[in-house]
Design a protein around this motif. Structure first.
Motif, PDB file in Angstrom:
ATOM      1  N   MET A  40      38.347  34.367  50.678  1.00  0.00           N
ATOM      2  CA  MET A  40      38.176  34.785  49.153  1.00  0.00           C
ATOM      3  C   MET A  40      39.466  35.463  48.665  1.00  0.00           C
ATOM      4  O   MET A  40      39.670  36.474  49.058  1.00  0.00           O
ATOM      5  N   GLN A  52      38.586  37.032  44.273  1.00  0.00           N
ATOM      6  CA  GLN A  52      36.993  36.569  44.002  1.00  0.00           C
ATOM      7  C   GLN A  52      36.517  35.246  43.780  1.00  0.00           C
ATOM      8  O   GLN A  52      35.938  34.671  43.255  1.00  0.00           O
ATOM      9  N   GLN A  53      37.748  34.331  44.133  1.00  0.00           N
ATOM     10  CA  GLN A  53      37.542  32.867  44.149  1.00  0.00           C
ATOM     11  C   GLN A  53      37.733  32.377  45.761  1.00  0.00           C
ATOM     12  O   GLN A  53      38.714  32.613  46.325  1.00  0.00           O
ATOM     13  N   PRO A  54      36.593  31.532  46.022  1.00  0.00           N
ATOM     14  CA  PRO A  54      36.634  31.161  47.274  1.00  0.00           C
ATOM     15  C   PRO A  54      37.622  29.969  47.490  1.00  0.00           C
ATOM     16  O   PRO A  54      37.853  29.131  46.466  1.00  0.00           O
TER      17      PRO A  54
END
Ligand code: GDP
Ligand code: MG
Length: 186
Positions: free
Chosen positions: A62, A65-67
């Motif tokens: 992560m 906040q983005q996988p």
């Protein structure tokens, strides 16, 4: 518009889009490519790692906040940049590693930077390159100054970091995460 009893089907939207980022770790044998890769993946320093083992490892991360599915190819060249085709089209980003206590590894990493620059046209995108001076814990035996590293990186348009696979995990993680951030910026 829709007849009675009929349902309208929309294309399924995945709940969570998982992007991929393929990082290739390059450099001469002994510079610490495997140690850095293993540290990033396991938070542990493994001091003896099969020097001939080349493999691709995956880790779901992560980042901001983005996988993202980070795939790391830990290469194991015997003799400088050869058979580069195996990673040139696969890579989203490169990490070229040398060891600050070994000037030969610094010279060796220049060959990788040159090979990447040469192949740049063959790459479909302007793939980011990070230059890593590893083993900063070996400061007493330093043979390559920080400014030499920084100026080599600048010459090839690469980001520059000094790290250690056997010190804190977070600074190693930061380098890999920054590599993903560079890829996202492209
Ligand atoms: P590779 O051939 O580039 O994959 O290098 P390795 O990861 O196998 O490491 C080569 C040697 O350097 C091993 O003996 C490691 O224990 C050692 N090594 C790797 N990274 C570091 C580091 O950050 N600091 C120190 N002191 N030794 C390291
Ligand atoms: Mg290795």
């Amino acid at each position: 518009m829709f007849g009675k009893g009929k349902t309208c089907h929309f294309a399924a939207v995945p709940e969570r889009y998982l992007a991929e980022c393929n990082l290739v770790v390059l450099g001469v044998m002994g510079s610490g490519k495997s140690a850095l890769t293993v540290k990033f993946l396991t938070k542990r320093f493994i001091s003896e790692y099969d020097p001939n083992l080349e493999d691709i490892y995956s880790s779901e991360e992560m980042i901001d906040q983005q996988p993202v599915m980070v795939k790391v190819m830990d290469t194991a060249d015997q003799d400088g940049p050869v058979n580069c085709e195996r990673y040139l089209s696969w890579a989203s980003g490169f990490m070229v590693v040398y060891s600050i206590d070994n000037v030969q590894s610094f010279k060796g990493c220049q060959r990788y930077l040159e090979a990447l620059a040469l192949h740049r046209k063959a790459l479909h995108l302007d793939v980011p390159v990070l230059l890593l001076g590893n083993k900063v814990d070996m400061e007493r035996h330093r043979q390559v100054s920080k400014s030499e590293g920084a100026s080599l990186a600048a010459r090839f348009g690469a980001q520059f970091y000094e790290v250690s696979a056997c010190l804190d995990f977070l600074s190693v993680q930061r380098v890999f995460h920054d590599a993903v951030r560079e890829v996202r910026r492209e």
